[in-house]
Design an enzyme around this catalytic site. Structure first.
Site, PDB file in Angstrom:
ATOM      1  N   SER A  74       0.838  -1.200   0.000  1.00 21.56           N
ATOM      2  CA  SER A  74       0.000   0.000   0.000  1.00 21.56           C
ATOM      3  C   SER A  74       0.876   1.254   0.000  1.00 21.56           C
ATOM      4  O   SER A  74       1.696   1.434  -0.910  1.00 21.56           O
ATOM      5  CB  SER A  74      -0.963  -0.049   1.196  1.00 21.56           C
ATOM      6  OG  SER A  74      -1.981   0.917   1.076  1.00 21.56           O
TER       7      SER A  74
ATOM      8  N   HIS B 127      -7.955  -5.229  -0.316  1.00 22.95           N
ATOM      9  CA  HIS B 127      -6.746  -4.488   0.046  1.00 22.95           C
ATOM     10  C   HIS B 127      -6.014  -5.267   1.128  1.00 22.95           C
ATOM     11  O   HIS B 127      -6.055  -4.928   2.317  1.00 22.95           O
ATOM     12  CB  HIS B 127      -7.113  -3.084   0.524  1.00 22.95           C
ATOM     13  CG  HIS B 127      -5.930  -2.164   0.621  1.00 22.95           C
ATOM     14  ND1 HIS B 127      -5.179  -1.802  -0.467  1.00 22.95           N
ATOM     15  CD2 HIS B 127      -5.353  -1.547   1.699  1.00 22.95           C
ATOM     16  CE1 HIS B 127      -4.207  -0.995  -0.095  1.00 22.95           C
ATOM     17  NE2 HIS B 127      -4.291  -0.835   1.223  1.00 22.95           N
TER      18      HIS B 127
ATOM     19  N   ASP C  40      -9.839  -4.647  -4.757  1.00 19.13           N
ATOM     20  CA  ASP C  40      -9.291  -3.629  -3.847  1.00 19.13           C
ATOM     21  C   ASP C  40     -10.120  -2.354  -3.943  1.00 19.13           C
ATOM     22  O   ASP C  40     -10.191  -1.719  -4.991  1.00 19.13           O
ATOM     23  CB  ASP C  40      -7.829  -3.341  -4.216  1.00 19.13           C
ATOM     24  CG  ASP C  40      -7.083  -2.585  -3.123  1.00 19.13           C
ATOM     25  OD1 ASP C  40      -7.735  -1.836  -2.372  1.00 19.13           O
ATOM     26  OD2 ASP C  40      -5.852  -2.741  -3.035  1.00 19.13           O
TER      27      ASP C  40
END
Length: 244
Positions: free
Chosen positions: A126, A214, A182
């Site tokens: 991320s 995610h 996601d």
């Protein structure tokens, strides 16, 4: 910008002779401990024994999309709404550059300790993956590889102006992984970042994981391990013999 208070990274020393280093960077709101389990799993499998793992901890900073409350972050984020364009607007360039300097410093410390840059991989998840792409491709030493999971290209509208000339990591392999479900770092933003990097001539591959949000999955972790093993093959006693 004022200097930030940073805790020392979480370290996993190599279990054999230390010949390579992986710096793996967590995402927003997490700490280095969040990825300790992945490293411990690779350790149990005894496939990356010569690798030292560095898991940095982000400083606690105000995050705009968190109503300005402080949480661990590598840079501020204004909006997380699943829109592929949102993360590209109002980017925290000062914060990004401050984190970039920190990761360049971590890389240099490993080089100073005797690990050649071509035996160092920078990667993350991320926010951590985004800063890894940015810091890796703007590094002034050639790295072994870059890993970016559920991530995107930072400062993409001016990125080509920020890389060093000549570029040291134009050929450096980049592995991008992303879930097709996601909703935080939109899959389309990941794909768009991949296409942009590909279009700029970088050596990037991308794998999309079915039904993954995610997060990370076992298949992705196995793919990361395979990438690390390919980029950082064990040297055994080869170097030791050459030093005699």
């Amino acid at each position: 910008m004022a200097s930030l208070v940073r805790a020392p990274p979480l370290l996993f020393p190599a279990t054999a002779r230390h010949t390579a280093t992986v710096i793996f960077v967590h995402g927003l709101g997490d700490t280095g401990h969040g990825w300790a389990g992945a490293v411990e799993n690779w350790r149990r499998r005894q496939r990356l024994d010569e690798v030292k793992f560095i898991l940095p901890h982000a400083p606690s900073i105000p995050i705009t999309c968190n109503w300005g409350m402080k949480m661990p972050g590598w840079y501020d984020i204004h909006t997380i709404d699943g829109n592929a364009e949102s993360l590209r607007r109002n980017e925290d360039e000062a914060g990004i550059l401050q984190s970039q300097a920190y990761f360049h410093e971590l890389i240099q410390k490993e080089i100073d300790a005797g690990i050649p840059p071509e035996r160092i991989v920078l990667g993350g998840f991320s926010q951590g993956g985004a800063i890894s792409i940015f810091s890796g491709l703007t590094s002034k030493v050639k790295l072994a590889g870059i890993v970016a999971l559920s991530s995107y290209l930072l400062l993409s509208l001016k990125f080509s102006d920020l890389v060093p000339k000549p570029e040291f990591n134009k050929e450096t392999p980049i592995f991008m992984g992303h879930g097709d479900s996601d909703k935080v770092v939109n899959t389309e933003l990941g794909k768009m970042s991949y296409e942009m990097l590909k279009g700029m001539g970088y050596n990037v591959t991308m794998k999309i994981y079915k039904d993954m949000g995610h997060s990370a999955c076992l298949e992705e972790m196995d793919d990361v391990e395979a990438f690390l093993r390919e980029r950082l093959p064990p040297l055994g006693d080869n170097n030791a013999k050459s030093e005699l």
